[in-house]
Design a protein around this motif. Structure first.
Motif, mmCIF file in Angstrom:
data_model
loop_
_atom_site.group_PDB
_atom_site.id
_atom_site.type_symbol
_atom_site.label_atom_id
_atom_site.label_comp_id
_atom_site.label_asym_id
_atom_site.label_seq_id
_atom_site.Cartn_x
_atom_site.Cartn_y
_atom_site.Cartn_z
ATOM 1 N N ASP A 241 0.838 -1.189 0.000
ATOM 2 C CA ASP A 241 0.000 0.000 0.000
ATOM 3 C C ASP A 241 0.879 1.248 0.000
ATOM 4 O OD1 ASP A 241 -2.472 -1.360 0.152
ATOM 5 O OD2 ASP A 241 -2.216 -1.643 2.308
ATOM 6 N N PHE B 209 2.281 4.816 1.348
ATOM 7 C CA PHE B 209 2.448 5.286 2.718
ATOM 8 C C PHE B 209 2.908 6.733 2.723
ATOM 9 C CE2 PHE B 209 6.588 3.446 1.601
ATOM 10 C CZ PHE B 209 7.487 4.399 2.057
ATOM 11 N N TRP B 210 2.605 7.397 3.837
ATOM 12 C CA TRP B 210 3.046 8.768 4.063
ATOM 13 C C TRP B 210 4.267 8.737 4.974
ATOM 14 C CZ3 TRP B 210 0.600 12.957 1.811
ATOM 15 C CH2 TRP B 210 -0.618 12.702 1.188
ATOM 16 N N THR B 211 5.259 9.543 4.645
ATOM 17 C CA THR B 211 6.473 9.556 5.455
ATOM 18 C C THR B 211 6.887 10.978 5.769
ATOM 19 O OG1 THR B 211 8.732 8.677 5.645
ATOM 20 C CG2 THR B 211 8.094 9.572 3.510
ATOM 21 N N LEU C 230 6.496 6.260 9.191
ATOM 22 C CA LEU C 230 5.929 5.580 8.029
ATOM 23 C C LEU C 230 4.482 5.235 8.370
ATOM 24 C CD1 LEU C 230 8.764 3.007 7.138
ATOM 25 C CD2 LEU C 230 8.498 5.341 6.298
ATOM 26 N N ASN C 231 3.555 5.855 7.683
ATOM 27 C CA ASN C 231 2.137 5.636 7.949
ATOM 28 C C ASN C 231 1.486 5.035 6.706
ATOM 29 O OD1 ASN C 231 2.550 6.850 10.451
ATOM 30 N ND2 ASN C 231 2.068 8.881 9.657
ATOM 31 N N PHE C 232 1.224 3.731 6.757
ATOM 32 C CA PHE C 232 0.725 3.009 5.593
ATOM 33 C C PHE C 232 -0.789 3.166 5.455
ATOM 34 C CE2 PHE C 232 4.798 1.082 6.258
ATOM 35 C CZ PHE C 232 5.230 0.712 4.995
ATOM 36 N N GLU C 233 -1.213 3.525 4.242
ATOM 37 C CA GLU C 233 -2.636 3.582 3.942
ATOM 38 C C GLU C 233 -3.139 2.173 3.644
ATOM 39 O OE1 GLU C 233 -3.807 6.157 0.846
ATOM 40 O OE2 GLU C 233 -3.042 7.964 1.782
ATOM 41 N N SER C 234 -4.250 1.797 4.259
ATOM 42 C CA SER C 234 -4.797 0.462 4.052
ATOM 43 C C SER C 234 -6.297 0.475 4.313
ATOM 44 C CB SER C 234 -4.115 -0.547 4.983
ATOM 45 O OG SER C 234 -4.691 -1.827 4.858
ATOM 46 N N TRP D 173 -4.730 4.960 8.367
ATOM 47 C CA TRP D 173 -3.284 5.088 8.529
ATOM 48 C C TRP D 173 -2.829 4.078 9.568
ATOM 49 C CZ3 TRP D 173 -0.703 10.558 8.958
ATOM 50 C CH2 TRP D 173 -0.576 11.097 7.684
ATOM 51 N N ARG E 38 0.200 3.347 11.604
ATOM 52 C CA ARG E 38 1.299 4.257 11.908
ATOM 53 C C ARG E 38 2.483 3.536 12.542
ATOM 54 N NH1 ARG E 38 -1.509 9.548 14.547
ATOM 55 N NH2 ARG E 38 0.422 10.479 13.786
ATOM 56 N N THR F 243 4.608 -5.749 11.067
ATOM 57 C CA THR F 243 3.414 -5.077 11.574
ATOM 58 C C THR F 243 2.734 -5.827 12.717
ATOM 59 O OG1 THR F 243 2.053 -6.166 9.878
ATOM 60 C CG2 THR F 243 2.986 -4.005 9.335
#
Length: 328
Positions: A49, A51-53, A71-75, A121, A123, A147
């Motif tokens: 997915d 992610f925002w970093t 690192l915030n993964f969108e899912s 997110w 996180r 995770t």
């Protein structure tokens, strides 16, 4: 309080945040520790997915320093990543660096829309030494993020275009350029409320001095937990013997130091008060430098000049104080 519900993704795009251009999110010193952070950037790798970093420089009183890597993964699925699990970054030369997840409150309950999908997110936060961050900024082939505690609880993200390393390098440059502008936080927070659906932080007023009037400047921050949206309200009291009746929708114009302008609208009928709803981008322009303020009143056009840039200094001081308690 306004409620302009822009998604976080849309908000950051409007603020000019992309993988090719980083912005500064905050730059303050509190309790002897310096915090300088770039804004979040969206990375779209292969095999996982998006992610925002963002990275945050942390300078300690003894002169040592490190970075926090977010690192915030969108899912479509919400996952709480346990504290203590590892992340491995494979560098362009094949060397592997490992970091431990240190975030203790990373449960993601809020969500926002990405196209037609509702995403969360997930996180993570890692402490990274400066030398290791420098190595990653020169090239990262992939990252493997654990995770959970089960064997299948991991995410592998592959970077064909080196987007992750480029984002880190860009953010490091933003942080280095900002090091001389750190604001020492004062006792500027009037109220902080962690409610069921939102977080509200309200500043105390700070005085700015113009040539003809003084101004009590206040700033409010609001974070919506279920959508990850942020709002800012700017309240200005005009200290003058004269009474200025300022109708709703009156035009309020700030001339910035570079000659550009920020134009806002009065949001309620008031006497000697301005109630304004600036965007994040407009707040950032105001805190860089304001030469003049002008607005329409029932007595005609009001205009004043700030010779010592005290208005911008006040906005920046309050913005940094609110970022210290912001949810993101």
């Amino acid at each position: 309080m306004r409620k302009i519900l822009l998604s976080l993704a849309a908000m950051l795009v409007l603020a000019g945040v992309t993988c090719e251009a980083s912005n500064l999110r905050f730059n303050y010193k509190a309790g002897g520790i310096t915090h300088i952070s770039a804004d979040y950037e969206l990375i779209t790798p292969e095999g996982s997915d998006p992610f925002w970093t963002r990275i945050e420089f942390v300078g300690f009183p003894d002169g040592s320093s490190a970075y926090l890597l977010y690192l915030n993964f969108e899912s479509k699925k919400a996952t709480t990543v346990p504290k203590g699990v590892k992340m491995a970054a494979t560098l362009s030369g094949g060397k592997i660096l490992r970091f431990e997840q240190i975030g203790s409150d990373n449960a993601t309950k809020g969500a926002f829309r990405r196209g037609k999908d509702l995403v969360y997110w997930n996180r993570t936060k890692y402490l990274v030494e400066g030398a290791d961050m420098e190595k990653m900024s020169h090239g990262v082939k992939s990252v493997d993020v654990i995770t959970g505690w089960d064997p299948d609880d991991f995410v592998t993200a592959v970077f064909r275009d080196d987007a992750f390393a480029k984002a880190l390098a860009s953010q490091m440059q933003v942080i280095k350029k900002a090091e001389n502008g750190t604001v020492e936080l004062k006792d500027d927070l009037a109220r902080y409320s962690d409610n069921t659906g939102s977080i509200t932080a309200i500043s105390k007023p700070v005085v700015a001095k113009g040539v003809s009037s003084i101004y009590n400047v206040g700033l409010t921050y609001l974070f919506y937990k279920e959508s990850y949206n942020e709002d800012f309200d700017l309240k200005i009291q005009i200290g003058s013997d004269k009474k200025y009746s300022i109708p709703v929708e009156s035009k309020v114009v700030f001339t910035i130091s570079d000659g550009s302008t920020v134009e806002l609208r009065q949001t309620r009928d008031a006497v000697n008060y301005l109630y304004l709803y600036p965007t994040l981008d407009e707040i950032r322009k105001l805190k860089k430098g304001v030469r003049t303020i002008s607005f329409d009143s029932e007595k005609g056009l009001f205009s004043d000049t700030f010779k010592d840039d005290s208005f911008a200094i006040a906005v920046n001081r309050l913005y940094q104080a609110l970022m210290n308690v912001s949810a993101l």
